[in-house]
Design a protein around this motif. Sequence first.
Motif, PDB file in Angstrom:
ATOM      1  N   ALA A 106       0.876  -1.174   0.000  1.00 60.22           N
ATOM      2  CA  ALA A 106       0.000   0.000   0.000  1.00 60.22           C
ATOM      3  C   ALA A 106       0.910   1.220   0.000  1.00 60.22           C
ATOM      4  O   ALA A 106       1.797   1.336   0.844  1.00 60.22           O
ATOM      5  CB  ALA A 106      -0.894  -0.001   1.232  1.00 60.22           C
ATOM      6  N   ASP A 117       1.134   5.645  -0.563  1.00 63.87           N
ATOM      7  CA  ASP A 117       0.390   6.899  -0.555  1.00 63.87           C
ATOM      8  C   ASP A 117       1.015   7.820  -1.587  1.00 63.87           C
ATOM      9  O   ASP A 117       2.183   8.180  -1.485  1.00 63.87           O
ATOM     10  CB  ASP A 117       0.457   7.523   0.837  1.00 63.87           C
ATOM     11  N   VAL A 118       0.246   8.179  -2.607  1.00 67.90           N
ATOM     12  CA  VAL A 118       0.727   9.052  -3.675  1.00 67.90           C
ATOM     13  C   VAL A 118      -0.159  10.291  -3.689  1.00 67.90           C
ATOM     14  O   VAL A 118      -1.344  10.211  -4.024  1.00 67.90           O
ATOM     15  CB  VAL A 118       0.678   8.344  -5.048  1.00 67.90           C
ATOM     16  N   GLN A 172       2.285  -3.989 -10.787  1.00 66.19           N
ATOM     17  CA  GLN A 172       0.943  -3.898 -11.360  1.00 66.19           C
ATOM     18  C   GLN A 172       0.093  -3.172 -10.329  1.00 66.19           C
ATOM     19  O   GLN A 172       0.179  -3.468  -9.139  1.00 66.19           O
ATOM     20  CB  GLN A 172       0.334  -5.279 -11.595  1.00 66.19           C
ATOM     21  N   GLU A 173      -0.716  -2.242 -10.779  1.00 62.80           N
ATOM     22  CA  GLU A 173      -1.618  -1.556  -9.852  1.00 62.80           C
ATOM     23  C   GLU A 173      -2.906  -2.332  -9.759  1.00 62.80           C
ATOM     24  O   GLU A 173      -3.490  -2.714 -10.769  1.00 62.80           O
ATOM     25  CB  GLU A 173      -1.896  -0.137 -10.321  1.00 62.80           C
ATOM     26  N   ARG A 226      -3.438  10.064  -1.971  1.00 63.85           N
ATOM     27  CA  ARG A 226      -4.322   8.999  -2.458  1.00 63.85           C
ATOM     28  C   ARG A 226      -3.649   7.658  -2.240  1.00 63.85           C
ATOM     29  O   ARG A 226      -2.521   7.457  -2.673  1.00 63.85           O
ATOM     30  CB  ARG A 226      -4.590   9.212  -3.943  1.00 63.85           C
ATOM     31  N   GLU A 227      -4.325   6.748  -1.550  1.00 64.49           N
ATOM     32  CA  GLU A 227      -3.746   5.423  -1.306  1.00 64.49           C
ATOM     33  C   GLU A 227      -3.904   4.542  -2.539  1.00 64.49           C
ATOM     34  O   GLU A 227      -4.974   4.475  -3.136  1.00 64.49           O
ATOM     35  CB  GLU A 227      -4.406   4.758  -0.113  1.00 64.49           C
ATOM     36  N   ARG A 228      -2.809   3.878  -2.897  1.00 64.37           N
ATOM     37  CA  ARG A 228      -2.807   2.956  -4.040  1.00 64.37           C
ATOM     38  C   ARG A 228      -2.228   1.629  -3.583  1.00 64.37           C
ATOM     39  O   ARG A 228      -1.456   1.577  -2.638  1.00 64.37           O
ATOM     40  CB  ARG A 228      -1.956   3.528  -5.171  1.00 64.37           C
ATOM     41  N   THR A 229      -2.587   0.566  -4.270  1.00 69.45           N
ATOM     42  CA  THR A 229      -2.064  -0.761  -3.977  1.00 69.45           C
ATOM     43  C   THR A 229      -1.260  -1.236  -5.170  1.00 69.45           C
ATOM     44  O   THR A 229      -1.758  -1.275  -6.286  1.00 69.45           O
ATOM     45  CB  THR A 229      -3.212  -1.748  -3.689  1.00 69.45           C
ATOM     46  N   LEU A 230       0.002  -1.590  -4.912  1.00 63.46           N
ATOM     47  CA  LEU A 230       0.887  -2.086  -5.957  1.00 63.46           C
ATOM     48  C   LEU A 230       1.246  -3.536  -5.666  1.00 63.46           C
ATOM     49  O   LEU A 230       1.541  -3.896  -4.534  1.00 63.46           O
ATOM     50  CB  LEU A 230       2.166  -1.258  -6.026  1.00 63.46           C
ATOM     51  N   THR A 231       1.256  -4.362  -6.715  1.00 60.97           N
ATOM     52  CA  THR A 231       1.642  -5.765  -6.612  1.00 60.97           C
ATOM     53  C   THR A 231       2.916  -5.971  -7.415  1.00 60.97           C
ATOM     54  O   THR A 231       3.016  -5.519  -8.550  1.00 60.97           O
ATOM     55  CB  THR A 231       0.534  -6.672  -7.172  1.00 60.97           C
TER      56      THR A 231
END
Length: 70
Positions: free
Chosen positions: A41, A43-44, A68-69, A47-52
Amino acid sequence: MSTLDVIVATIGRAHGLRGEVALTLRTDQPEERLRTGAVFAVDVAGRERTLTVASTRTQQGRWYARFQEV
């Protein structure tokens, strides 16, 4: 369940044409923490984003990753 924020790496500049980025490691176990499929997880700009992690590799002692988002 409680969570603990841990910095594994800092994402650096883009590398090549395949969507890889250079990483500055902050962990002593990168092989374990940056396995394919690991989810982070981030924070950009508020805005919170989840990256794999899609893939990682090393070249001349430096780590590179492709995400991959989700």
